[in-house]
Each structure stands twice: as C-alpha cells, then as structure tokens.
Design an enzyme around this catalytic site. Structure first.
Site, mmCIF file in Angstrom:
data_model
loop_
_atom_site.group_PDB
_atom_site.id
_atom_site.type_symbol
_atom_site.label_atom_id
_atom_site.label_comp_id
_atom_site.label_asym_id
_atom_site.label_seq_id
_atom_site.Cartn_x
_atom_site.Cartn_y
_atom_site.Cartn_z
ATOM 1 N N ASN A 11 0.686 -1.035 -0.014
ATOM 2 C CA ASN A 11 0.049 -0.013 0.243
ATOM 3 C C ASN A 11 0.917 1.197 -0.033
ATOM 4 O O ASN A 11 2.063 1.356 0.347
ATOM 5 C CB ASN A 11 -0.841 -0.006 1.401
ATOM 6 C CG ASN A 11 -1.910 -0.956 1.257
ATOM 7 O OD1 ASN A 11 -2.375 -1.434 0.272
ATOM 8 N ND2 ASN A 11 -2.425 -1.362 2.447
ATOM 9 N N ASN A 43 5.439 -4.180 4.707
ATOM 10 C CA ASN A 43 5.923 -3.629 6.036
ATOM 11 C C ASN A 43 6.946 -4.934 6.277
ATOM 12 O O ASN A 43 8.090 -4.782 7.040
ATOM 13 C CB ASN A 43 4.818 -3.266 6.876
ATOM 14 C CG ASN A 43 4.397 -2.112 6.661
ATOM 15 O OD1 ASN A 43 4.590 -1.177 5.806
ATOM 16 N ND2 ASN A 43 3.325 -1.546 7.340
ATOM 17 N N THR A 194 0.569 -10.955 21.396
ATOM 18 C CA THR A 194 1.176 -9.595 21.718
ATOM 19 C C THR A 194 0.174 -8.829 22.665
ATOM 20 O O THR A 194 -1.062 -9.013 22.589
ATOM 21 C CB THR A 194 1.515 -8.555 20.572
ATOM 22 O OG1 THR A 194 0.132 -8.434 19.738
ATOM 23 C CG2 THR A 194 2.427 -9.312 19.605
ATOM 24 N N VAL A 223 1.907 2.237 13.682
ATOM 25 C CA VAL A 223 1.519 1.699 12.434
ATOM 26 C C VAL A 223 2.212 0.447 12.175
ATOM 27 O O VAL A 223 1.795 -0.746 11.935
ATOM 28 C CB VAL A 223 1.224 2.615 11.441
ATOM 29 C CG1 VAL A 223 1.215 1.834 9.999
ATOM 30 C CG2 VAL A 223 0.526 3.503 11.594
ATOM 31 N N ASP A 227 3.770 -5.249 12.586
ATOM 32 C CA ASP A 227 4.413 -5.874 11.473
ATOM 33 C C ASP A 227 5.979 -6.236 11.632
ATOM 34 O O ASP A 227 6.591 -7.131 11.205
ATOM 35 C CB ASP A 227 4.460 -5.106 10.256
ATOM 36 C CG ASP A 227 3.022 -4.919 9.808
ATOM 37 O OD1 ASP A 227 2.168 -5.795 10.016
ATOM 38 O OD2 ASP A 227 2.631 -3.795 9.324
ATOM 39 N N ALA A 257 10.502 -0.138 16.062
ATOM 40 C CA ALA A 257 9.379 0.174 15.171
ATOM 41 C C ALA A 257 8.649 1.408 15.785
ATOM 42 O O ALA A 257 8.307 2.159 15.139
ATOM 43 C CB ALA A 257 8.791 -0.873 14.583
#
EC number: 2.7.1.15
Length: 275
Positions: A11, A43, A194, A223, A227, A257
């Site tokens: 994306n 990602n 998680t 975001v 990933d 991240a």
C-alpha cells in the site's frame, strides 16, 4: 541466509499526523500530511529483509506512479520484488490518522491487492511463508495449500479462517483482540500473542511456553510495530533461535519500530536485538 516469501498487501500510506484524532463528524485542521510505503505485507517484507533474511515479496501493485514508489521502497530495503504482479487497479492505499500519542486509525482501500493471481508464481514450495489477511482469502489459502515449509500467519485484520489455514499454519501471530475473536487459537500448535505494554507470550495449545517483557521506548507511531514484531519473530524462529530468545528479540524490534515515524522503520540486523 534465511529464505522467506512474504505474501501480503502493498500500500501507499497517506498519513495525517494530528494533535488528536477527530470525533465522529468533527474536523481537525492541524494535520501534517505525508506519503510513505506501507501495507502489512510490504512492511513485514521490508522488516524481514533489514533483519537479515533473504526475502521475496508476493503481492500486486497497480499501473500508476504509486506502484513505482512502493517497488522502489521494497528494493531499497533489500527485498526481491521481481515476483510482484501488476494489476489493472490502483495501487492499494491506506488512509491513516496518527495522533500525538502515536495511536492510529486506518482505512484501507485494497485496489490491486485484491487482484493477486496466486497461481502465477513459480515458487519453491519448501520456502517458508509469512502472510497476513489484507489480501483475498483465496490467495492466502492457495499459498498455504501449496506450501510445505513453515507457514506463519499474522491474523490481521481478524476474520474467520477456513480449514486450510487451521490445518496448515505453523505459527499464528495475533494481538489480544484477534486472539479473543478466534477461540480456536487456544488449540493451535503455536501462537504468538502480543500484549501491548505487557510484552508478548508464546502459547502452545493454549499453554504459555515463553514470555518476553515489552521494551521501554518513546511512542512515535504504532502503525508498523506489529509488522516488525511478526517479521522478527518469524525470522528468529527460522534461524533456529530458542523460542524465548526469538520472542524477546521480536519485542525489541517492535519497540524500535514504535520509535520510528515510518510504517517501514529502518531496522538493524536481528543480532543487534539479541542482547
């Protein structure tokens, strides 16, 4: 080097950073707009490559300028993008609002991601796969059915899974909401769950077999955190790391991240997170 095929969405992320997200029907006028590469598949592919894996991206883009930018971003991360298909749709786009606490809300317009032809790939079925659910269910099922190596699935966005995936997936990666939405995960062979600020656990048929604490960090953007975690855990387990060591490294990568404003953060090789 660890080989990995990553199946998923590619994306263009259109990101508006705001002081606070608008309420329903409200306009917030202090946004700062950026365009950056994203998509859960892209990602995770970029993260896995930066962590040191030999990664090939399986996905699709459109025939537009955004496609060129997304493919260039994959290549710059070290991902083999030669198998990415071109579809007669716009490249997928995600509209993202990120507030000053780093929390986000996202609307995904799949575009070309919904037009992948999984039968068009000439691939070694023994190469492990990491997949998510931002592409058509039949695409994920086909790859699971025709693969013989590890098939890791990030169950995001959460949806009901068919028998092909329940029977074939060797590693499920989920957050608390996704785990609650799919009670059958309690019987799965291996689940990485998680827990936000509480870290993460590995469950084998519902029984905890490893745990790792969260790593303190400044939250800039959440975001790409999940990933990055998914990529790091998959790469670590494929490298043969002890399960708890791999889980701790994945939590450290996820924290790195979160501290990066990009959906595809600039990560170091996985060994840097093993301390």
């Amino acid at each position: 080097m660890t080989r990995l095929d990553v199946l998923g969405a590619i994306n263009q992320d259109v990101v508006a950073r705001v002081h606070r997200a608008p309420a329903l029907g409200e306009t917030v006028a202090d946004g700062v707009l950026t365009h950056q590469p994203g998509g859960k598949g892209a990602n995770q592919a970029a993260a896995a490559a930066r962590l040191g894996a030999d990664v090939r991206m399986l996905g699709a883009v459109g025939r537009d300028a955004a496609a060129d930018q997304m493919l260039a971003a994959l290549s710059s991360a070290g991902v083999d993008a030669s198998a990415v298909q071109t579809a007669d749709e716009a490249t997928g786009t995600a509209l993202i609002v990120v507030d000053e606490a780093g929390e986000n809300s996202i609307v995904v317009c799949p575009g070309a991601n919904a037009r992948i032809d999984p039968g068009a790939w000439d691939r070694d079925p023994a190469v492990p796969v990491l997949a998510q659910l931002e592409v058509a269910p039949d695409t994920v099922d086909h790859l699971a059915r025709t693969s013989t190596g590890l098939f890791a699935l990030n169950v995001s966005p959460a949806r009901e899974l068919g028998s092909v995936l329940w029977n074939r997936v060797g590693l499920f990666i989920v957050n608390e909401g996704e785990y609650a939405a799919l009670p059958r995960l309690a019987t799965a062979a291996l689940v990485a769950l998680t827990l936000g600020a509480e870290g993460a656990v590995l469950l084998r048929r519902g029984v905890e077999v490893a745990s790792a604490p969260s790593v303190p960090t400044s939250v800039v953007n959440t975001v790409g955190a999940g990933d990055a975690f998914a990529a790091a855990l998959t790469v670590g387990l494929l490298r043969g790391l002890d399960e708890e060591v791999a889980l701790r490294a994945a939590c450290a990568v996820g924290a790195a991240a979160v501290a990066d404003e990009r959906s595809q953060p600039l990560l170091q090789p996985l060994d840097a997170y093993l301390g």
